[in-house]
Motif scaffolding. Structure first.
Motif, PDB file in Angstrom:
ATOM      1  N   ALA A 180       0.832  -1.204   0.000  1.00  0.00           N
ATOM      2  CA  ALA A 180       0.000   0.000   0.000  1.00  0.00           C
ATOM      3  C   ALA A 180       0.867   1.256   0.000  1.00  0.00           C
ATOM      4  O   ALA A 180       0.553   2.242  -0.695  1.00  0.00           O
ATOM      5  CB  ALA A 180      -0.928  -0.007   1.214  1.00  0.00           C
ATOM      6  N   VAL A 181       1.972   1.247   0.758  1.00  0.00           N
ATOM      7  CA  VAL A 181       2.872   2.393   0.797  1.00  0.00           C
ATOM      8  C   VAL A 181       3.481   2.637  -0.579  1.00  0.00           C
ATOM      9  O   VAL A 181       3.586   3.789  -1.045  1.00  0.00           O
ATOM     10  CB  VAL A 181       3.966   2.174   1.860  1.00  0.00           C
ATOM     11  CG1 VAL A 181       5.085   3.205   1.711  1.00  0.00           C
ATOM     12  CG2 VAL A 181       3.375   2.254   3.264  1.00  0.00           C
ATOM     13  N   LEU A 182       3.906   1.559  -1.272  1.00  0.00           N
ATOM     14  CA  LEU A 182       4.466   1.707  -2.617  1.00  0.00           C
ATOM     15  C   LEU A 182       3.435   2.299  -3.571  1.00  0.00           C
ATOM     16  O   LEU A 182       3.746   3.209  -4.359  1.00  0.00           O
ATOM     17  CB  LEU A 182       4.938   0.348  -3.135  1.00  0.00           C
ATOM     18  CG  LEU A 182       5.419   0.309  -4.596  1.00  0.00           C
ATOM     19  CD1 LEU A 182       6.632   1.214  -4.791  1.00  0.00           C
ATOM     20  CD2 LEU A 182       5.742  -1.121  -5.014  1.00  0.00           C
ATOM     21  N   VAL A 183       2.205   1.798  -3.524  1.00  0.00           N
ATOM     22  CA  VAL A 183       1.142   2.296  -4.398  1.00  0.00           C
ATOM     23  C   VAL A 183       0.921   3.797  -4.182  1.00  0.00           C
ATOM     24  O   VAL A 183       0.832   4.575  -5.134  1.00  0.00           O
ATOM     25  CB  VAL A 183      -0.164   1.512  -4.155  1.00  0.00           C
ATOM     26  CG1 VAL A 183      -1.348   2.211  -4.832  1.00  0.00           C
ATOM     27  CG2 VAL A 183      -0.030   0.087  -4.676  1.00  0.00           C
ATOM     28  N   VAL A 184       0.850   4.215  -2.925  1.00  0.00           N
ATOM     29  CA  VAL A 184       0.556   5.614  -2.612  1.00  0.00           C
ATOM     30  C   VAL A 184       1.756   6.515  -2.889  1.00  0.00           C
ATOM     31  O   VAL A 184       1.614   7.597  -3.489  1.00  0.00           O
ATOM     32  CB  VAL A 184       0.099   5.749  -1.145  1.00  0.00           C
ATOM     33  CG1 VAL A 184      -0.027   7.216  -0.754  1.00  0.00           C
ATOM     34  CG2 VAL A 184      -1.224   5.022  -0.939  1.00  0.00           C
ATOM     35  N   LEU A 185       2.973   6.091  -2.484  1.00  0.00           N
ATOM     36  CA  LEU A 185       4.141   6.947  -2.688  1.00  0.00           C
ATOM     37  C   LEU A 185       4.453   7.155  -4.165  1.00  0.00           C
ATOM     38  O   LEU A 185       5.005   8.189  -4.555  1.00  0.00           O
ATOM     39  CB  LEU A 185       5.363   6.362  -1.978  1.00  0.00           C
ATOM     40  CG  LEU A 185       5.366   6.419  -0.449  1.00  0.00           C
ATOM     41  CD1 LEU A 185       6.677   5.874   0.101  1.00  0.00           C
ATOM     42  CD2 LEU A 185       5.147   7.851   0.047  1.00  0.00           C
ATOM     43  N   SER A 186       4.094   6.154  -5.011  1.00  0.00           N
ATOM     44  CA  SER A 186       4.380   6.306  -6.442  1.00  0.00           C
ATOM     45  C   SER A 186       3.519   7.378  -7.093  1.00  0.00           C
ATOM     46  O   SER A 186       3.748   7.740  -8.249  1.00  0.00           O
ATOM     47  CB  SER A 186       4.192   4.969  -7.163  1.00  0.00           C
ATOM     48  OG  SER A 186       2.819   4.618  -7.244  1.00  0.00           O
ATOM     49  N   ILE A 187       2.515   7.901  -6.363  1.00  0.00           N
ATOM     50  CA  ILE A 187       1.728   9.014  -6.897  1.00  0.00           C
ATOM     51  C   ILE A 187       2.585  10.273  -6.955  1.00  0.00           C
ATOM     52  O   ILE A 187       2.570  11.009  -7.942  1.00  0.00           O
ATOM     53  CB  ILE A 187       0.490   9.272  -6.015  1.00  0.00           C
ATOM     54  CG1 ILE A 187      -0.423   8.032  -5.994  1.00  0.00           C
ATOM     55  CG2 ILE A 187      -0.268  10.497  -6.507  1.00  0.00           C
ATOM     56  CD1 ILE A 187      -1.590   8.158  -5.026  1.00  0.00           C
ATOM     57  N   TRP A 188       3.362  10.526  -5.898  1.00  0.00           N
ATOM     58  CA  TRP A 188       4.092  11.793  -5.768  1.00  0.00           C
ATOM     59  C   TRP A 188       5.599  11.674  -5.954  1.00  0.00           C
ATOM     60  O   TRP A 188       6.248  12.659  -6.291  1.00  0.00           O
ATOM     61  CB  TRP A 188       3.829  12.399  -4.386  1.00  0.00           C
ATOM     62  CG  TRP A 188       2.383  12.680  -4.154  1.00  0.00           C
ATOM     63  CD1 TRP A 188       1.620  13.677  -4.715  1.00  0.00           C
ATOM     64  CD2 TRP A 188       1.500  11.944  -3.300  1.00  0.00           C
ATOM     65  NE1 TRP A 188       0.336  13.598  -4.265  1.00  0.00           N
ATOM     66  CE2 TRP A 188       0.213  12.554  -3.387  1.00  0.00           C
ATOM     67  CE3 TRP A 188       1.657  10.834  -2.469  1.00  0.00           C
ATOM     68  CZ2 TRP A 188      -0.888  12.075  -2.680  1.00  0.00           C
ATOM     69  CZ3 TRP A 188       0.559  10.360  -1.767  1.00  0.00           C
ATOM     70  CH2 TRP A 188      -0.696  10.983  -1.876  1.00  0.00           C
ATOM     71  N   LEU A 189       6.166  10.486  -5.719  1.00  0.00           N
ATOM     72  CA  LEU A 189       7.618  10.334  -5.783  1.00  0.00           C
ATOM     73  C   LEU A 189       8.038   9.596  -7.043  1.00  0.00           C
ATOM     74  O   LEU A 189       7.250   8.887  -7.657  1.00  0.00           O
ATOM     75  CB  LEU A 189       8.113   9.595  -4.531  1.00  0.00           C
ATOM     76  CG  LEU A 189       7.705  10.216  -3.184  1.00  0.00           C
ATOM     77  CD1 LEU A 189       8.271   9.405  -2.031  1.00  0.00           C
ATOM     78  CD2 LEU A 189       8.157  11.668  -3.104  1.00  0.00           C
ATOM     79  N   ARG A 190       9.309   9.746  -7.433  1.00  0.00           N
ATOM     80  CA  ARG A 190       9.818   9.156  -8.670  1.00  0.00           C
ATOM     81  C   ARG A 190      11.148   8.455  -8.403  1.00  0.00           C
ATOM     82  O   ARG A 190      11.872   8.786  -7.457  1.00  0.00           O
ATOM     83  CB  ARG A 190      10.056  10.239  -9.731  1.00  0.00           C
ATOM     84  CG  ARG A 190       8.913  11.200  -9.949  1.00  0.00           C
ATOM     85  CD  ARG A 190       7.778  10.575 -10.751  1.00  0.00           C
ATOM     86  NE  ARG A 190       6.768  11.582 -11.083  1.00  0.00           N
ATOM     87  CZ  ARG A 190       5.707  11.860 -10.315  1.00  0.00           C
ATOM     88  NH1 ARG A 190       5.540  11.225  -9.163  1.00  0.00           N
ATOM     89  NH2 ARG A 190       4.830  12.780 -10.690  1.00  0.00           N
ATOM     90  N   HIS A 191      11.477   7.499  -9.266  1.00  0.00           N
ATOM     91  CA  HIS A 191      12.827   6.930  -9.292  1.00  0.00           C
ATOM     92  C   HIS A 191      13.202   6.748 -10.759  1.00  0.00           C
ATOM     93  O   HIS A 191      12.674   5.874 -11.445  1.00  0.00           O
ATOM     94  CB  HIS A 191      12.906   5.594  -8.548  1.00  0.00           C
ATOM     95  CG  HIS A 191      14.317   5.200  -8.251  1.00  0.00           C
ATOM     96  ND1 HIS A 191      14.889   5.362  -7.020  1.00  0.00           N
ATOM     97  CD2 HIS A 191      15.292   4.695  -9.054  1.00  0.00           C
ATOM     98  CE1 HIS A 191      16.143   4.959  -7.050  1.00  0.00           C
ATOM     99  NE2 HIS A 191      16.410   4.562  -8.290  1.00  0.00           N
ATOM    100  N   ARG A 192      14.119   7.598 -11.200  1.00  0.00           N
ATOM    101  CA  ARG A 192      14.481   7.642 -12.611  1.00  0.00           C
ATOM    102  C   ARG A 192      14.888   6.259 -13.125  1.00  0.00           C
ATOM    103  O   ARG A 192      15.739   5.591 -12.549  1.00  0.00           O
ATOM    104  CB  ARG A 192      15.626   8.633 -12.835  1.00  0.00           C
ATOM    105  CG  ARG A 192      16.009   8.810 -14.304  1.00  0.00           C
ATOM    106  CD  ARG A 192      17.200   9.738 -14.435  1.00  0.00           C
ATOM    107  NE  ARG A 192      16.901  11.079 -13.946  1.00  0.00           N
ATOM    108  CZ  ARG A 192      16.348  12.034 -14.697  1.00  0.00           C
ATOM    109  NH1 ARG A 192      16.035  11.785 -15.955  1.00  0.00           N
ATOM    110  NH2 ARG A 192      16.119  13.227 -14.187  1.00  0.00           N
ATOM    111  N   GLY A 193      14.276   5.836 -14.217  1.00  0.00           N
ATOM    112  CA  GLY A 193      14.638   4.597 -14.878  1.00  0.00           C
ATOM    113  C   GLY A 193      13.901   3.369 -14.387  1.00  0.00           C
ATOM    114  O   GLY A 193      13.991   2.302 -15.013  1.00  0.00           O
ATOM    115  N   SER A 194      13.171   3.466 -13.286  1.00  0.00           N
ATOM    116  CA  SER A 194      12.489   2.286 -12.753  1.00  0.00           C
ATOM    117  C   SER A 194      11.098   2.126 -13.363  1.00  0.00           C
ATOM    118  O   SER A 194      10.322   3.088 -13.400  1.00  0.00           O
ATOM    119  CB  SER A 194      12.352   2.383 -11.231  1.00  0.00           C
ATOM    120  OG  SER A 194      11.582   1.296 -10.738  1.00  0.00           O
ATOM    121  N   PRO A 195      10.739   0.916 -13.817  1.00  0.00           N
ATOM    122  CA  PRO A 195       9.383   0.698 -14.331  1.00  0.00           C
ATOM    123  C   PRO A 195       8.333   0.738 -13.227  1.00  0.00           C
ATOM    124  O   PRO A 195       7.142   0.746 -13.506  1.00  0.00           O
ATOM    125  CB  PRO A 195       9.466  -0.687 -14.978  1.00  0.00           C
ATOM    126  CG  PRO A 195      10.586  -1.365 -14.291  1.00  0.00           C
ATOM    127  CD  PRO A 195      11.570  -0.281 -13.954  1.00  0.00           C
TER     128      PRO A 195
END
Length: 209
Positions: A180-195
């Protein structure tokens, strides 16, 4: 060889990390197990005996069980549910994907199973790991009962023991929380190059990787 390593680098590195962690678990676990036996004036065991012990089998598969449950639930839930803005979700306004049509196989049953084969495989691995955890935890509980001179548990009766379910739920809750944390954090945060991340320049409201 260079191309092979490049094309399979993610799997190779993950498996190396797995083996290093497994070896560390075995070494630390063997020492802990023999210390516990010494506290009860029992003779220590060697590596082979420890790998067959209920304590090791239970500890190993209770973790595998929770991981496969997490992945199976994640695959199935993301096929049915949405989280607007997350890289881990399909777009709720445009959920269909052009390549999601089933191949023209003659059997409707075969098409159904193939179309859900990843979720079914992960669910099957969860069930197998759950059964192995049950077997190992039962053996560990009976080893502990023998050390303390108390009656052994039957397999079915042990399914009703709080200790067995505590071992499972303590891992399950962390897996669902981390997903759930990954799902929510991926709304606002980024990691260049990661699918697993949206492109760095994407807006927070954009859904999907």
């Amino acid at each position: 060889m260079k191309k092979l390593l490049r094309d399979n680098g993610l799997t190779i590195v993950l498996m190396v990390c797995f083996l290093i962690s497994l070896i560390g678990m075995i070494v630390a676990g063997l020492g802990s197990y023999n210390s516990e036996l010494a506290e009860h004036s029992a003779q220590g065991v060697g590596l082979a005996a420890y790998l067959r012990s209920g304590q090791f089998v239970s500890a190993l598969f209770e973790n595998w069980e929770s991981e496969f449950l997490q992945m199976a639930a994640y695959v199935v839930f993301t096929a049915m549910l949405f989280q607007r803005g997350s890289a881990e979700s399909r777009d709720p306004d445009d959920p269909e994907r052009p390549d999601d049509k089933l191949p023209p196989w003659p059997s409707r049953t075969a098409r159904w199973f193939y179309g859900r084969s990843l979720g079914l495989a992960l669910a099957g691995l969860f069930v197998l790991s759950f059964l192995a955890h049950w077997h190992g935890s039962l053996a560990a509980a009976n080893e502990d009962a023998r050390l303390h001179g108390t009656p052994a548990h039957s397999a079915l009766a042990y399914l009703g023991e709080a200790e067995f379910w505590f071992e499972s739920f303590q891992n399950w809750q962390s897996e669902f929380l981390s997903t759930a944390v990954l799902v929510v954090l991926s709304i606002w945060l980024r990691h260049r190059g990661s699918p697993e991340s949206k492109p760095v320049a994407s807006s927070d409201s954009e859904t999907g990787a």
